[in-house]
Design an enzyme around this catalytic site. Structure first.
Site, PDB file in Angstrom:
ATOM      1  N   SER A   1       0.970  -1.161  -0.144  1.00 58.35           N
ATOM      2  CA  SER A   1       0.358   0.090  -0.277  1.00 58.35           C
ATOM      3  C   SER A   1       0.646   1.091  -0.222  1.00 58.35           C
ATOM      4  O   SER A   1       2.301   1.381   0.582  1.00 58.35           O
ATOM      5  CB  SER A   1      -0.761   0.103   1.620  1.00 58.35           C
ATOM      6  OG  SER A   1      -1.166   1.640   1.241  1.00 58.35           O
TER       7      SER A   1
ATOM      8  N   TYR B   1      -2.963  -0.119   9.918  1.00 59.94           N
ATOM      9  CA  TYR B   1      -2.544  -0.553   8.095  1.00 59.94           C
ATOM     10  C   TYR B   1      -1.234  -0.528   7.931  1.00 59.94           C
ATOM     11  O   TYR B   1      -0.830  -1.437   7.100  1.00 59.94           O
ATOM     12  CB  TYR B   1      -4.134  -0.034   7.969  1.00 59.94           C
ATOM     13  CG  TYR B   1      -3.458   0.112   6.711  1.00 59.94           C
ATOM     14  CD1 TYR B   1      -3.965  -1.731   6.163  1.00 59.94           C
ATOM     15  CD2 TYR B   1      -3.531   0.514   5.406  1.00 59.94           C
ATOM     16  CE1 TYR B   1      -4.070  -2.229   5.052  1.00 59.94           C
ATOM     17  CE2 TYR B   1      -3.833   0.417   3.864  1.00 59.94           C
ATOM     18  CZ  TYR B   1      -4.167  -0.612   3.496  1.00 59.94           C
ATOM     19  OH  TYR B   1      -3.909  -1.477   2.228  1.00 59.94           O
TER      20      TYR B   1
END
Length: 335
Positions: free
Chosen positions: A127, A152
């Protein structure tokens, strides 16, 4: 090829699976169809895949090791694309354990299954959030990413480290893709475009964080899938130019690569909303708020390495992508 796609009922996974099936690959989809967002949307995506003769599906979680191992043993995939994960920055603030279970425990299960299954190449979702507190733009895979600002992001950084370890120890070829704000038809309901469209059509106000000033490298789904396929088809070798005295974080002496996959053209959130308003023919009532904890002010992908190695060239401007999304949304939800 026989390709196992985890997260096959997800936004990127379902679109990728369609493309792989269209070119003649055998695809095993693996997904737990959880309720992080409306499972009926996941089921609708899956329904597009099930008529294909070359598609099979297993329902299971990555952290369910026996089910995952059976799927690998039965299907014997040649290549694997791991897109299943607990997504979302803000949700990681309230439910951190979901990220440890899916993104860390789940990912080690995938790595072990690939290792013991003789998989030729593992491509996995990282990501843009790994860049965290970095402010030098555009973000480059040659930059250090040691300051995540959400759990995350930390789990995605951990995935890259875990993958490198397996590439080094077991010569498992791995490629990590740092996705930059993916959007388009069949998208995720927790993402800004989906939320804004639903609320504007319902006459409800939208929450605009950082007063709409932050920028995102919004990347259209078809451009993303094209990049995923190009990397899947290119099995990495050790980088002959890798210098352990000046190590490049994006490559290795092991068969390991990390790439940015983005549009290479950031857009301010306020402009993104303006394009959406024009397409909907309605003005949004905006609630202007500060930047959310865990979010970053700007993202901008330097895709030089991906373009050099695969010929990746993103080609969809937000005006086109938003137009296609709204057409899909109105048809799917009949609004």
């Amino acid at each position: 090829m026989r390709i196992l796609v985890t997260g096959a009922a997800g936004f990127i996974g379902s679109t990728l699976s369609e493309r792989l099936l269209a070119r003649g690959d055998d695809v095993l989809g693996y997904d737990n169809l959880n309720d992080y967002y409306d499972p009926t949307l996941k089921e609708a995506r899956l329904a597009k895949l099930t008529p294909h003769a070359n598609f099979r599906f297993v329902r299971g979680s990555l952290e369910d090791r026996p089910t995952l191992e059976r799927a690998f043993a039965d299907f014997r995939p040649q290549r694997v694309v791991n897109l299943a994960a607990q997504a979302g920055v803000r949700y990681s603030l309230t439910n951190p354990y979901a990220y440890i279970e899916a993104n860390l425990v789940g990912f080690i299960n995938v790595l072990e299954a690939c290792r013991h299954g003789g998989v030729e190449h593992l491509v996995y979702a990282s990501s843009s959030s790994v860049y965290g507190a970095n402010r030098k733009l555009p973000f480059s895979v040659q930059d250090a990413v040691d300051h995540p600002v959400s759990l995350y992001a930390a789990t995605k950084k951990a995935n890259e480290l875990m993958a490198h370890t397996y590439s080094h120890l077991y010569r498992l070829p791995t490629t990590g893709l740092r996705f930059f704000t993916v959007y388009g038809p069949w998208g995720r309901p927790d993402m800004a475009l989906f939320l804004f469209t639903r609320k504007i059509l319902a006459g409800e106000p939208i929450e605009v964080f950082n007063h709409g000033k932050h920028t995102r490298d919004f990347t259209y789904i078809d451009d993303i899938v094209e990049g995923v396929i190009r990397t899947l088809d290119r099995v990495p070798d050790g980088d002959p130019a890798f210098d352990p005295l000046r190590p490049n974080p994006g490559s290795s002496a092991a068969p390991y690569r990390v790439y940015n996959i983005g549009n290479n053209q950031p857009v301010e959130l306020a402009r993104y909303i303006e394009v959406l308003e024009q397409k909907l023919g309605r003005s949004a009532e905006k609630i202007l708020l500060p930047l959310q904890p865990g979010d970053v002010p700007d993202t901008y992908a330097d895709v030089a390495e991906l373009s050099r190695d695969t010929g990746y060239t993103p080609s969809t401007p937000v005006e086109v992508g938003i137009d296609r999304f709204v057409d899909w949304y109105r048809a799917f939800y009949r609004v």
